[in-house]
Design an enzyme around this catalytic site. Structure first.
Site, PDB file in Angstrom:
ATOM      1  N   ARG A  96      43.495  -3.250 -18.424  1.00 30.48           N
ATOM      2  CA  ARG A  96      42.955  -3.371 -19.793  1.00 30.48           C
ATOM      3  C   ARG A  96      42.806  -2.028 -20.510  1.00 30.48           C
ATOM      4  NH1 ARG A  96      44.001  -7.647 -18.277  1.00 30.48           N
ATOM      5  NH2 ARG A  96      42.731  -9.514 -18.282  1.00 30.48           N
ATOM      6  N   SER A 145      38.048 -12.870 -22.211  1.00 25.13           N
ATOM      7  CA  SER A 145      37.048 -12.378 -21.255  1.00 25.13           C
ATOM      8  C   SER A 145      36.169 -11.339 -21.934  1.00 25.13           C
ATOM      9  CB  SER A 145      37.735 -11.742 -20.053  1.00 25.13           C
ATOM     10  OG  SER A 145      38.461 -12.723 -19.360  1.00 25.13           O
ATOM     11  N   GLU A 154      34.859  -5.898 -22.230  1.00 23.60           N
ATOM     12  CA  GLU A 154      36.312  -5.916 -22.430  1.00 23.60           C
ATOM     13  C   GLU A 154      36.605  -6.111 -23.922  1.00 23.60           C
ATOM     14  OE1 GLU A 154      38.678  -8.175 -19.641  1.00 23.60           O
ATOM     15  OE2 GLU A 154      40.151  -8.634 -21.187  1.00 23.60           O
TER      16      GLU A 154
HETATM   17  C1  LIG Z   1      41.425 -17.709 -25.591  1.00 21.42           C
HETATM   18  C2  LIG Z   1      41.782 -16.296 -25.224  1.00 21.42           C
HETATM   19  C3  LIG Z   1      42.400 -16.020 -24.021  1.00 21.42           C
HETATM   20  C4  LIG Z   1      42.732 -14.703 -23.670  1.00 21.42           C
HETATM   21  N1  LIG Z   1      43.354 -14.467 -22.487  1.00 21.42           N
HETATM   22  C5  LIG Z   1      43.689 -13.215 -22.135  1.00 21.42           C
HETATM   23  C6  LIG Z   1      44.372 -12.942 -20.894  1.00 21.42           C
HETATM   24  O1  LIG Z   1      44.694 -13.843 -20.140  1.00 21.42           O
HETATM   25  N2  LIG Z   1      44.651 -11.667 -20.587  1.00 21.42           N
HETATM   26  C7  LIG Z   1      44.309 -10.634 -21.413  1.00 21.42           C
HETATM   27  O2  LIG Z   1      44.590  -9.468 -21.062  1.00 21.42           O
HETATM   28  N3  LIG Z   1      43.691 -10.842 -22.594  1.00 21.42           N
HETATM   29  C8  LIG Z   1      43.376 -12.096 -22.984  1.00 21.42           C
HETATM   30  N4  LIG Z   1      42.753 -12.327 -24.172  1.00 21.42           N
HETATM   31  C9  LIG Z   1      42.421 -11.196 -25.054  1.00 21.42           C
HETATM   32  C10 LIG Z   1      43.503 -10.897 -26.111  1.00 21.42           C
HETATM   33  O3  LIG Z   1      44.250 -12.062 -26.395  1.00 21.42           O
HETATM   34  C11 LIG Z   1      44.476  -9.790 -25.704  1.00 21.42           C
HETATM   35  O4  LIG Z   1      43.780  -8.591 -25.460  1.00 21.42           O
HETATM   36  C12 LIG Z   1      45.528  -9.568 -26.813  1.00 21.42           C
HETATM   37  O5  LIG Z   1      46.595  -8.910 -26.257  1.00 21.42           O
HETATM   38  C13 LIG Z   1      44.981  -8.791 -28.006  1.00 21.42           C
HETATM   39  O6  LIG Z   1      45.978  -8.784 -29.016  1.00 21.42           O
HETATM   40  P1  LIG Z   1      45.577  -8.808 -30.566  1.00 21.42           P
HETATM   41  O7  LIG Z   1      46.805  -8.633 -31.368  1.00 21.42           O
HETATM   42  O8  LIG Z   1      44.773 -10.018 -30.862  1.00 21.42           O
HETATM   43  O9  LIG Z   1      44.692  -7.495 -30.660  1.00 21.42           O
HETATM   44  P2  LIG Z   1      43.334  -7.285 -31.463  1.00 21.42           P
HETATM   45  O10 LIG Z   1      42.283  -8.149 -30.871  1.00 21.42           O
HETATM   46  O11 LIG Z   1      43.558  -7.375 -32.907  1.00 21.42           O
HETATM   47  O12 LIG Z   1      43.034  -5.758 -31.075  1.00 21.42           O
HETATM   48  C14 LIG Z   1      42.774  -5.390 -29.735  1.00 21.42           C
HETATM   49  C15 LIG Z   1      42.774  -3.854 -29.639  1.00 21.42           C
HETATM   50  O13 LIG Z   1      44.091  -3.366 -29.897  1.00 21.42           O
HETATM   51  C16 LIG Z   1      44.101  -2.475 -31.012  1.00 21.42           C
HETATM   52  N5  LIG Z   1      45.344  -2.731 -31.729  1.00 21.42           N
HETATM   53  C17 LIG Z   1      45.787  -3.902 -32.247  1.00 21.42           C
HETATM   54  N6  LIG Z   1      47.019  -3.751 -32.764  1.00 21.42           N
HETATM   55  C18 LIG Z   1      47.351  -2.454 -32.589  1.00 21.42           C
HETATM   56  C19 LIG Z   1      48.490  -1.672 -32.921  1.00 21.42           C
HETATM   57  N7  LIG Z   1      49.543  -2.189 -33.549  1.00 21.42           N
HETATM   58  N8  LIG Z   1      48.484  -0.344 -32.608  1.00 21.42           N
HETATM   59  C20 LIG Z   1      47.428   0.193 -31.964  1.00 21.42           C
HETATM   60  N9  LIG Z   1      46.322  -0.480 -31.617  1.00 21.42           N
HETATM   61  C21 LIG Z   1      46.295  -1.808 -31.926  1.00 21.42           C
HETATM   62  C22 LIG Z   1      42.844  -2.805 -31.805  1.00 21.42           C
HETATM   63  O14 LIG Z   1      42.412  -1.686 -32.549  1.00 21.42           O
HETATM   64  C23 LIG Z   1      41.884  -3.171 -30.675  1.00 21.42           C
HETATM   65  O15 LIG Z   1      41.373  -2.005 -30.082  1.00 21.42           O
HETATM   66  C24 LIG Z   1      42.419 -13.637 -24.560  1.00 21.42           C
HETATM   67  C25 LIG Z   1      41.804 -13.918 -25.783  1.00 21.42           C
HETATM   68  C26 LIG Z   1      41.490 -15.233 -26.133  1.00 21.42           C
HETATM   69  C27 LIG Z   1      40.851 -15.498 -27.461  1.00 21.42           C
END
Ligand SMILES: Cc1cc2nc3c(=O)[nH]c(=O)nc-3n(C[C@H](O)[C@H](O)[C@H](O)COP(=O)(O)OP(=O)(O)OC[C@H]3O[C@@H](n4cnc5c(N)ncnc54)[C@H](O)[C@@H]3O)c2cc1C
Length: 322
Positions: free
Chosen positions: A184, A233, A303
């Site tokens: 992570r 998580s 997280e």
């Molecule tokens: C139902 C559910 C299930 C999930 N299951 C998992 C799982 O199995 N495994 C897991 O690891 N995670 C899981 N997650 C968490 C999440 O989905 C992941 O971390 C996902 O990859 C985040 O992507 P996002 O585009 O939504 O990022 P965001 O939530 O928008 O941002 C996350 C972080 O990334 C940064 N960020 C976003 N885009 C960029 C970019 N282009 N450049 C630089 N920084 C950036 C943001 O500033 C922030 O710090 C889950 C979430 C939910 C709601």
């Protein structure tokens, strides 16, 4: 696709931001751009159109204006007082181009592409190894930033390189090893913006890919509250341990604060029951950390990434004052 509501209201910050091709939205409510559906406004929300736009913005904006990056909003909690400065969102309408190299089993895609879409592209092109990605909510930029993982694979396993822009507006190609991706986490600076990624898989049969994705989706449905307002998580698993087990051991299984609840499907998921404020969710998380520490001596680490100002009443721009 999200349709951004235009506001006619001006704000002070807007007056000093550079002219760009992308759009600015003053005092923009961020709750709807996140899975948790809580929190206040961005002082200014900025939707860049392309890489050049981001570069221009970063080179010309006043140095003291902070910025925060938002992808799909599936791993973030926006605090009730909102986020000062500019929130840059790689929107669905831009940053969604991709190219497939079938000979090398590679997909080059822009950082605003949803993981589920990339999984589909991989399946159509018989590229294996992306099945885990298909089931992780959010976009590929945020997924690299968090080195998201599930079912035995992580972003690190498919990443070849990424294009990033630093805080001065300079663009780089970075290889996987240089990101030092770990559980992570990654070592690159907070202000770097990932604009595209090059991913590599291997040759695989379409039906095998399809079956694997369905199996992962089914597992997720059975074990996680994927239909709820959550951010995945809440806490990282301490080495060799499971956060959900520690949470249950500490008696937090049914803990609630205001509209925030521990999911009864998965104890490491915090849920907004529809009436939660960001404060409810953060307080619930802090309570869990305290109870787990008292019971087991282990300090859980968040997280979920938390952004913004806590106190809505003292926010100079649109806080969530519920
Ligand atoms: C139902 C559910 C299930 C999930 N299951 C998992 C799982 O199995 N495994 C897991 O690891 N995670 C899981 N997650 C968490 C999440 O989905 C992941 O971390 C996902 O990859 C985040 O992507 P996002 O585009 O939504 O990022 P965001 O939530 O928008 O941002 C996350 C972080 O990334 C940064 N960020 C976003 N885009 C960029 C970019 N282009 N450049 C630089 N920084 C950036 C943001 O500033 C922030 O710090 C889950 C979430 C939910 C709601």
């Amino acid at each position: 696709m999200i349709f951004f509501k235009k506001k006619t209201k001006e704000n002070e910050l807007l007056k000093i931001l550079p002219q760009t091709k992308g759009e600015y939205f003053p005092d923009y409510p961020l709750a709807d751009l996140t899975w948790l559906k809580v929190g206040g406004n961005a002082e200014v929300l900025y939707l860049p159109q392309d890489e050049e736009d981001i570069i221009k913005f970063l080179k010309e904006k006043p140095h003291n204006v902070p910025y925060t990056i938002l992808g799909g909003g599936s791993n973030v909690l926006i605090r009730d007082g909102g986020v000062p400065g500019v929130v840059i969102k790689l929107s669905d309408g831009h940053f969604n181009k991709f190219e497939v190299n079938q000979e090398k089993f590679e997909i080059k895609c822009e950082a605003g592409l949803y993981n589920a879409k990339i999984g589909k592209i991989a399946q159509e092109n018989q590229i294996g190894g992306f099945e885990f990605l298909s089931t992780i909510p959010g976009k590929v930029g945020g997924t690299l930033r968090t080195n998201a993982s599930c079912y035995g694979r992580e972003m690190k396993d498919i990443l070849v390189s990424a294009t990033v822009i630093d805080g001065f507006g300079d663009k780089y190609e970075v290889d996987t090893a240089d990101f030092q991706l770990s559980y992570r986490n990654s070592l690159f600076p907070k202000d770097w913006i990932i604009t595209s990624v090059l991913l590599r898989g291997y040759k695989e049969d379409k039906d095998i890919i399809k079956n694997k994705i369905e199996e992962f989706q089914q597992k997720r449905k059975e074990t996680q509250p994927i239909q709820e307002k959550t951010a995945g998580s809440a806490f990282k698993n301490p080495t060799g341990l499971k956060a959900w087990q520690l949470i249950e051991k500490a008696g937090c299984k049914n803990l609630k604060i205001g509209g925030a609840e521990v999911s009864d499907k998965h104890s490491n998921f915090l849920i907004n029951n529809g009436k939660a404020t960001a404060q409810d969710i953060e307080e619930l998380g802090e309570k869990i950390i305290e109870k787990v520490k008292d019971t087991t001596g282990i300090e859980l680490e968040w997280e979920i990434r938390r952004f913004g100002v806590k106190d809505a009443k003292h926010s100079s721009f649109g806080g969530n004052k519920r």
